[in-house]
Design an enzyme around this catalytic site. Structure first.
Site, PDB file in Angstrom:
ATOM      1  N   CYS A 162       6.218  -6.604   8.130  1.00 49.28           N
ATOM      2  CA  CYS A 162       7.508  -6.317   8.649  1.00 49.28           C
ATOM      3  C   CYS A 162       7.840  -7.032   9.675  1.00 49.28           C
ATOM      4  CB  CYS A 162       6.571  -4.720   9.454  1.00 49.28           C
ATOM      5  SG  CYS A 162       8.210  -4.082   9.852  1.00 49.28           S
ATOM      6  N   CYS A 207       3.512   8.249   1.319  1.00 45.48           N
ATOM      7  CA  CYS A 207       4.062   7.888   2.743  1.00 45.48           C
ATOM      8  C   CYS A 207       3.957   6.518   1.722  1.00 45.48           C
ATOM      9  CB  CYS A 207       2.719   7.439   4.002  1.00 45.48           C
ATOM     10  SG  CYS A 207       3.770   6.504   4.340  1.00 45.48           S
ATOM     11  N   CYS A 240      -1.497   6.408  10.826  1.00 47.84           N
ATOM     12  CA  CYS A 240      -0.314   5.584  10.541  1.00 47.84           C
ATOM     13  C   CYS A 240      -0.747   4.117  11.253  1.00 47.84           C
ATOM     14  CB  CYS A 240       0.539   6.312  11.891  1.00 47.84           C
ATOM     15  SG  CYS A 240       1.150   7.851  11.287  1.00 47.84           S
ATOM     16  N   CYS A 284       0.989  -1.772  16.224  1.00 43.81           N
ATOM     17  CA  CYS A 284       1.546  -1.226  15.225  1.00 43.81           C
ATOM     18  C   CYS A 284       0.191  -2.889  13.997  1.00 43.81           C
ATOM     19  CB  CYS A 284       2.808  -1.525  14.341  1.00 43.81           C
ATOM     20  SG  CYS A 284       2.692  -0.248  12.478  1.00 43.81           S
ATOM     21  N   CYS A 337       6.082  -4.106  16.867  1.00 48.67           N
ATOM     22  CA  CYS A 337       5.771  -3.275  17.132  1.00 48.67           C
ATOM     23  C   CYS A 337       4.413  -4.055  18.091  1.00 48.67           C
ATOM     24  CB  CYS A 337       5.589  -1.928  17.277  1.00 48.67           C
ATOM     25  SG  CYS A 337       7.206  -1.308  16.766  1.00 48.67           S
ATOM     26  N   GLU A 374       0.803  -1.147  -0.137  1.00 42.42           N
ATOM     27  CA  GLU A 374      -0.031  -0.008  -0.089  1.00 42.42           C
ATOM     28  C   GLU A 374       0.754   1.760  -0.260  1.00 42.42           C
ATOM     29  OE1 GLU A 374      -3.717  -1.012   3.031  1.00 42.42           O
ATOM     30  OE2 GLU A 374      -2.193  -1.307   3.218  1.00 42.42           O
TER      31      GLU A 374
END
Ligand code: SAH
Length: 348
Positions: free
Chosen positions: A110, A103, A331, A117, A114, A90
């Protein structure tokens, strides 16, 4: 065959030299690719036929398939792209007073894990190729019919975990003969891969650095960000100091406000102590709640108190404006429901 979008000017120079061609053709190639936006090598008019045939043999002028485009009420657009191997990524386009900001995603999934997230819910499958990062910019420009002026490497993935490809991407988009996106208009965000922060400090382009800090001490940060077990806050701050000394540039500190976790007055004071005297700018981020995670957004009143404490302690601070949250483009919300649907999603 290589994507034409994965080569920087110096990569083209080396390629040309290996063929016994003149180096200056690299500049011409960059212009053909990024200014004239050729879709076939036959459009090149100032090079010999046999050289063009060689280019066709060695390179492909590829695209990313846009499988979905969502638009938010605030004008933010989220693009879902399919890569040639079927993976989905994305990119988000934001409209600001100063221009168009994209962005970009740096990895498929990933590995940083975290706790808060949603992007990190999906394990890393692979690095993005340089060309796949460059193409995000080109495709957004094409579909939205705009010229990108700013880039943040803050999409899915940890850019410093795919360092070489991200650096090459930065060189390509910054090239004055090509997309010409000013280094000062580009920001790379990291969760704190300390050795790479040192390397980035010595990088010759004047690109910006943002650090996802999110806690004023190791105790809290350890519970939120596994990377902190490898690189403690003290080491991170040392690396940030080095970057500031080397580059003379102000560092952005990202700090998500999580209700009851890192948003107390004590935390604000501790953060002010930690950052005292450093040339930094704190971006306080209202947490975007995600279904899969237990964290809650801080109360407006607590965010205000936190902000005021930092201000009073003379720390440069702003409360980040939200964009695109109604299309899951804000975010930490970049995760594709489509991937789940297509069975490409693997929860960690
Ligand atoms: N891996 C890099 C690049 C991603 S940047 C990094 O960590 O910096 C994405 C930013 O959004 C990071 O600061 C991340 O911590 C933050 N973020 C993640 N989930 C969020 C959420 N749900 N709400 C608000 N910000 C979030």
């Amino acid at each position: 065959m290589n994507s034409i979008y994965g080569y920087s000017e110096s990569d083209f120079e080396n390629y040309l030299l290996s063929l016994g061609e003149k180096k200056f053709r690299a500049k011409q190639l960059i212009e053909w690719i990024y200014r004239h936006k050729i879709t076939s090598f036959d459009e090149i008019t100032n090079m010999k036929k046999d050289f063009i045939a060689k280019l066709k043999e060695d390179f492909v002028i590829d695209e990313l398939e846009c499988v979905k485009l969502q638009e938010s009420s605030d004008g933010t657009k989220k693009f879902l792209f399919r890569l040639s191997d079927g993976n989905l990524i994305e990119s988000v386009l934001m409209v600001n007073e100063y221009g168009y900001s994209v962005c970009v995603t740096s990895e498929v999934g990933c590995n940083m894990g975290c706790a808060f997230c949603a992007s990190g819910l999906k394990k890393k499958i692979r690095n993005l190729e340089t060309s796949e990062i460059v193409l995000q910019i080109l495709m957004v420009e094409k579909y939205a019919k705009i010229k990108v002026t700013n880039i943040v490497v803050m999409g899915i993935g940890e850019p410093f975990d795919n360092y070489d490809n991200v650096i090459r991407f930065l060189r390509i988009v910054n090239n004055p003969l090509g997309l010409e996106i000013g280094a000062r208009h580009i920001t790379v965000s990291t969760c704190g891969l300390v050795p790479k922060i040192y390397e980035y400090s010595d990088f010759d382009l004047q690109v910006n650095l943002a650090i996802s800090l999110h806690a004023p001490n190791d105790e809290i940060r350890n519970t939120l960000m596994p990377i902190n077990k490898t690189y403690k806050i003290e080491e991170l701050i040392k690396a940030i100091k080095y970057y500031i000394e080397k580059t003379n540039r102000r560092v952005t500190i990202e700090y998500i406000l999580l209700k009851g976790i890192n948003d107390t007055m004590a935390c604000a004071n501790e953060l002010a102590d930690l950052l005292h005297g450093l040339n930094v700018y704190v971006n306080l981020i209202p947490y975007n709640e995600v279904l899969e995670k237990p964290f809650k957004r801080s109360l407006q009143s607590d965010m205000k108190v936190f902000f005021d404490v930092l201000k009073k302690r003379r720390i440069n601070v702003q409360l980040r404006r939200e964009q695109g949250s109604d299309i899951d483009a804000a975010c930490g919300q970049l995760r594709s429901k489509e991937m789940k649907r297509e069975g490409l999603w693997e929860e960690r």
